[in-house]
Structure formats: structure tokens, C-alpha cells
Design a protein around this motif. Sequence first.
Motif, PDB file in Angstrom:
ATOM      1  N   VAL A  28      43.995  39.951  44.685  1.00 58.40           N
ATOM      2  CA  VAL A  28      45.052  40.884  44.295  1.00 58.40           C
ATOM      3  C   VAL A  28      44.384  42.140  43.756  1.00 58.40           C
ATOM      4  O   VAL A  28      43.388  42.062  43.018  1.00 58.40           O
ATOM      5  CB  VAL A  28      45.988  40.276  43.226  1.00 58.40           C
ATOM      6  N   HIS A  29      44.891  43.292  44.158  1.00 62.02           N
ATOM      7  CA  HIS A  29      44.450  44.584  43.639  1.00 62.02           C
ATOM      8  C   HIS A  29      45.686  45.304  43.125  1.00 62.02           C
ATOM      9  O   HIS A  29      46.794  45.018  43.574  1.00 62.02           O
ATOM     10  CB  HIS A  29      43.806  45.416  44.748  1.00 62.02           C
ATOM     11  N   ALA A  30      45.501  46.249  42.199  1.00 61.98           N
ATOM     12  CA  ALA A  30      46.663  46.957  41.661  1.00 61.98           C
ATOM     13  C   ALA A  30      46.335  48.419  41.410  1.00 61.98           C
ATOM     14  O   ALA A  30      45.198  48.762  41.095  1.00 61.98           O
ATOM     15  CB  ALA A  30      47.131  46.297  40.365  1.00 61.98           C
ATOM     16  N   ALA A  31      47.350  49.279  41.551  1.00 65.28           N
ATOM     17  CA  ALA A  31      47.182  50.696  41.258  1.00 65.28           C
ATOM     18  C   ALA A  31      48.495  51.267  40.744  1.00 65.28           C
ATOM     19  O   ALA A  31      49.528  51.007  41.345  1.00 65.28           O
ATOM     20  CB  ALA A  31      46.758  51.454  42.524  1.00 65.28           C
ATOM     21  N   PRO A  32      48.545  52.055  39.675  1.00 69.08           N
ATOM     22  CA  PRO A  32      47.411  52.246  38.790  1.00 69.08           C
ATOM     23  C   PRO A  32      47.229  51.097  37.812  1.00 69.08           C
ATOM     24  O   PRO A  32      46.175  50.977  37.209  1.00 69.08           O
ATOM     25  CB  PRO A  32      47.778  53.537  38.054  1.00 69.08           C
ATOM     26  N   GLY A  33      48.241  50.243  37.629  1.00 74.47           N
ATOM     27  CA  GLY A  33      48.125  49.118  36.694  1.00 74.47           C
ATOM     28  C   GLY A  33      48.230  49.550  35.244  1.00 74.47           C
ATOM     29  O   GLY A  33      48.622  50.680  34.942  1.00 74.47           O
ATOM     30  N   ALA A  35      46.738  47.954  30.972  1.00 76.40           N
ATOM     31  CA  ALA A  35      45.640  47.187  30.347  1.00 76.40           C
ATOM     32  C   ALA A  35      45.744  45.702  30.655  1.00 76.40           C
ATOM     33  O   ALA A  35      44.729  45.029  30.858  1.00 76.40           O
ATOM     34  CB  ALA A  35      45.645  47.420  28.839  1.00 76.40           C
ATOM     35  N   GLY A  36      46.973  45.187  30.729  1.00 78.68           N
ATOM     36  CA  GLY A  36      47.157  43.759  30.996  1.00 78.68           C
ATOM     37  C   GLY A  36      46.798  43.416  32.431  1.00 78.68           C
ATOM     38  O   GLY A  36      46.143  42.399  32.701  1.00 78.68           O
ATOM     39  N   ILE A  37      47.216  44.249  33.366  1.00 77.47           N
ATOM     40  CA  ILE A  37      46.915  44.028  34.785  1.00 77.47           C
ATOM     41  C   ILE A  37      45.406  44.134  35.003  1.00 77.47           C
ATOM     42  O   ILE A  37      44.804  43.336  35.725  1.00 77.47           O
ATOM     43  CB  ILE A  37      47.679  45.052  35.666  1.00 77.47           C
ATOM     44  N   GLY A  38      44.790  45.121  34.309  1.00 74.58           N
ATOM     45  CA  GLY A  38      43.356  45.351  34.452  1.00 74.58           C
ATOM     46  C   GLY A  38      42.502  44.173  33.994  1.00 74.58           C
ATOM     47  O   GLY A  38      41.358  44.030  34.412  1.00 74.58           O
ATOM     48  N   LYS A  39      43.079  43.327  33.125  1.00 76.52           N
ATOM     49  CA  LYS A  39      42.337  42.136  32.689  1.00 76.52           C
ATOM     50  C   LYS A  39      42.328  41.071  33.779  1.00 76.52           C
ATOM     51  O   LYS A  39      41.506  40.155  33.770  1.00 76.52           O
ATOM     52  CB  LYS A  39      42.992  41.543  31.440  1.00 76.52           C
ATOM     53  N   LEU A  40      43.300  41.153  34.695  1.00 74.45           N
ATOM     54  CA  LEU A  40      43.458  40.107  35.715  1.00 74.45           C
ATOM     55  C   LEU A  40      42.833  40.467  37.055  1.00 74.45           C
ATOM     56  O   LEU A  40      42.300  39.606  37.744  1.00 74.45           O
ATOM     57  CB  LEU A  40      44.955  39.826  35.944  1.00 74.45           C
ATOM     58  N   VAL A  41      42.959  41.740  37.452  1.00 77.62           N
ATOM     59  CA  VAL A  41      42.553  42.147  38.814  1.00 77.62           C
ATOM     60  C   VAL A  41      41.942  43.544  38.779  1.00 77.62           C
ATOM     61  O   VAL A  41      42.141  44.294  37.817  1.00 77.62           O
ATOM     62  CB  VAL A  41      43.782  42.150  39.766  1.00 77.62           C
ATOM     63  N   PRO A  42      41.219  43.935  39.864  1.00 78.67           N
ATOM     64  CA  PRO A  42      40.705  45.306  39.929  1.00 78.67           C
ATOM     65  C   PRO A  42      41.857  46.309  40.021  1.00 78.67           C
ATOM     66  O   PRO A  42      42.827  46.052  40.736  1.00 78.67           O
ATOM     67  CB  PRO A  42      39.895  45.341  41.235  1.00 78.67           C
ATOM     68  N   THR A  43      41.739  47.418  39.285  1.00 79.19           N
ATOM     69  CA  THR A  43      42.775  48.459  39.347  1.00 79.19           C
ATOM     70  C   THR A  43      42.145  49.770  39.796  1.00 79.19           C
ATOM     71  O   THR A  43      40.936  49.972  39.655  1.00 79.19           O
ATOM     72  CB  THR A  43      43.467  48.656  37.983  1.00 79.19           C
ATOM     73  N   TYR A  44      42.970  50.654  40.320  1.00 76.79           N
ATOM     74  CA  TYR A  44      42.508  51.915  40.909  1.00 76.79           C
ATOM     75  C   TYR A  44      43.347  53.045  40.355  1.00 76.79           C
ATOM     76  O   TYR A  44      44.583  52.969  40.384  1.00 76.79           O
ATOM     77  CB  TYR A  44      42.633  51.858  42.440  1.00 76.79           C
ATOM     78  N   ALA A  45      42.675  54.104  39.863  1.00 75.35           N
ATOM     79  CA  ALA A  45      43.381  55.191  39.182  1.00 75.35           C
ATOM     80  C   ALA A  45      43.894  56.226  40.178  1.00 75.35           C
ATOM     81  O   ALA A  45      43.568  57.407  40.099  1.00 75.35           O
ATOM     82  CB  ALA A  45      42.445  55.849  38.165  1.00 75.35           C
TER      83      ALA A  45
END
Length: 438
Positions: A28-33, A35-45
Amino acid sequence: MKVLVIGPGGREHAIVRSLLADPNVSEVHAAPGNAGIGKLVPTYAIDGNDPDAVAALATKLGVDLVVVGPEAPLAAGVSDAVRAAGIPVFGPSKAAAQLEASKAFAKQVMAEAGVPTAMARVASTAEEAADALDTFGAPYVVKDDGLAAGKGVVVTNNRDEALAHAQSCFDAGGSVVIEEFLDGPEVSVFVLCDGRNTVALSPAQDFKRIFDNDEGPNTGGMGAYTPLEWAPEGLVQEVIERVAQPTVNEMAHRGTPFVGVLFVGLALTSRGTRVIEFNVRFGDPETQAVLARLKTPLGALLLAAAKGELDKAEELRWSRDTAVAVVVASENYPDTPRTGDRIRGLKKVDELEGVHVIHAGTKLDEEGKVVSAGGRVLAVVALGTDLVEARERAYDGVELVQLEGGQFRTDIGRKAARGEIKVMAPSTGTLPVTKTKA
Ligand code: AMP
Ligand code: GLY
């Protein structure tokens, strides 16, 4: 399969959490996500509202599915760009997203599809507004026609206040929809759509106003619980047959098929079930509660919807537990929220039985500490064997959250837990309807 989730809020954190629990999902990847999402998966700004940026990221990551969370990227055409890049996407096209982006458009579609809703008139001048207000009478309901994050609606007994809200929308270059007032409890039903087929999730109730006892201004939503023990038998069936399927058929007929979640906001009025509004995405914070109970693997379900194959998807399975989500918002929300404050105590919340934290407006500061970054900061979500236990657990969690100036409602799910919600039977106007678990 690999999934990219677009959005910055609590709904997206809940979606990411559920996707990670799906054995079909490898990444799973997320953008922008956040702090909570960033602890689980890579996020992209990246800018999640920029169609080209999202399509480029999805292509670069080689994902099999993009899930678009909020309404803004949908209204901006993010789904269209991702689809054009050949990647399945869960979220309607820009054209289909008009069901949320324009309340006047939604009313037209409802009229064509025969969907029961409040009588309404569009007004673009003070005269038209006054005329419409006097036609329907008090309480007055005035809605900004465009996207307003749940905050563009004024419901008031004060005619001057209603007119002033209309005028402020006109001054901003917009128009308003003025409606008859709908009485009765409100319900949120999320219907997964693949352009043709519809599958409803378990109904939830949201708490829109900022203060206890539904006082103060409207917000994006301050808490939710599900399922609704008090909901009339057959409610979900009614929503599919009278609302969702006719709407999906009408959108297909128009050449703008609806793929994604049709969020049906209902009032169970003394004259029957009426649609208050459509949204074209999962509700926030209802999703935090609804997904906490969903046992069916979410990734496979959303991919089936994105590919037009919901009729082949696994039947939905639900936990027998009740879920409650209580939002913690920053000081001064929904006006101009104060941000940048440290949030403490979250680890302790996650250690409670049946309780987890879903981040919304949070980010990491330069020292890597979690700080508030928006109006709705987080939700404490709890599962319990019944609403009483789920509420107790959720509020035990909320008590452990430390945020300067933080605010939350103390009455999320309280009326239902006390058996105080009454649905009036349409035929008599007074008799409570028989209740079963929805
Ligand atoms: P909306 O953005 O259309 O969902 O409206 C926000 C909130 O305003 C709803 O959740 C209701 O609480 C209230 N509301 C909207 N329309 C009506 C109506 N016709 N009658 C009563 N309340 C309404
Ligand atoms: N909680 C209502 C919404 O997401 O619009």
C-alpha cells in the motif's frame, strides 16, 4: 496487488489500515497521507488534487488500483487521469462526481431517477431566495451549491440568517439550493458501485454539529457509530431499490457511469425515507467506524468495483461488534482551527482493548513528533460487544489524548445507547417502526 490511496485524512488512514489487513494486498502506498498513515506505509508529498501528478505517481509505482478518498480530487478529475493511464481506479469520474460537487445537479438526477428527496429550488438572487424561503417556510434550509466540506449548509428558524447565508453565497459568485426541512433521524449509507451493480455497507450515524446535543455550527463530522440497532427493517434494501440502483442506472444512461462509493445521506422522516444529499466518496468519520467492522477483504472489493465486477465479489461479512468513532478536533474548529500543537498519549490509547487511533489532521514536526495540522485531528475508534461498551472504550481512549485546546463531543451514540431514537412510521406519523439489527 499494489494499491495507492489518495488523500490526507482519517478516512484514508482507515482505508489504508483495512487494505493492510487484506491478504490479497501486497503493498500500500499513500499520497499525501498524514502522520498516522506515514507510520504504516510509504507516503509521497504530491498534490493529491492534481490529476497528472496522481496518474504519474500511480504509473511510476506500478499499482494495480488507485483509491481516491476525498471529494476534491474526484471533482478535479483525478480518476479520469488515472483511468486514462490504464490503471483501475475506485472513485467516480469528474462528470459523475457532480453528484456531490453540485447540489443542483444531484437534484436533477434524483428527479430523473425518481429518488425521494426534499422539495427544492435553486436561487441565484436575493429575490428568488426570499421567494423560495417563504414557499417552504421555517425551519429554513439554505445550501451553497458548490463543494463546502459539509459546512455550506445553514438550517435555521431565523429568516434573516437564512437570507444572509444565501447572500454570502451570491457574493462569492455562487448560487444556493433552498429546501423544505426534513425531520427525523439521519443515516449515512455507503453504496459501492461499479457503474452497473450496487452493494450497500452497514448503515452508520454521523454527528455533524460541533457541540453536544447537536448545537453549534456544522462540521465535517464529529463522531459516528455503526450498526444502527434502531433502524427500520429493510432500510438497506429500500436504499438500494429506491435510491442507489435508480441513480446508478440514471448515471449510466447519461453516459457518465458511477464507479466508487455513492454516499447516501438520508433522513428517516415522518413521511418516509428522503435523501438529504449525495456524496461521491466514503464519509468521514463514518468510514473509521464502518471499516472497523468489515471482515470482507477491502482491496479485493474495491478492485471489483473499479473493474465493473461487483456482481462477482465476495458477499460482505461483518463483525458482530458495534463500532464507535469519536473525533478530537483542534481549538476553534470549525472556524479557524489552531494547529501545530503536540499530541501526546496516542500509544496508550492504542494499548486499550478494542481501541485504535485513526489520524486525520496530523503531521510530524522537525523533531519527528506528532503535531496537529488541521481542524479534525484524529478519531479514537473502539469496538465493543454493544454500543454501551464501544462508547465506554472510545471515551476511555479519548481521555488519554493530550492536545492543547482539543475538543470532542461527549454524546456520540448516547441517544441510541439509551434507546431514545424514534423513527416515525410514515403511515401514521406517530408509531415507532419495529426495529432489527441493520
Ligand atoms: P448536506 O451538506 O446537504 O449534507 O447538509 C448538512 C447537514 O444539514 C445535514 O447533515 C443535515 O443535518 C442538515 N440538512 C441538510 N438538508 C436538510 C433538510 N432539507 N432538512 C433538514 N436538515 C437538513
Ligand atoms: N461525515 C459526513 C461526510 O463525510 O460528509
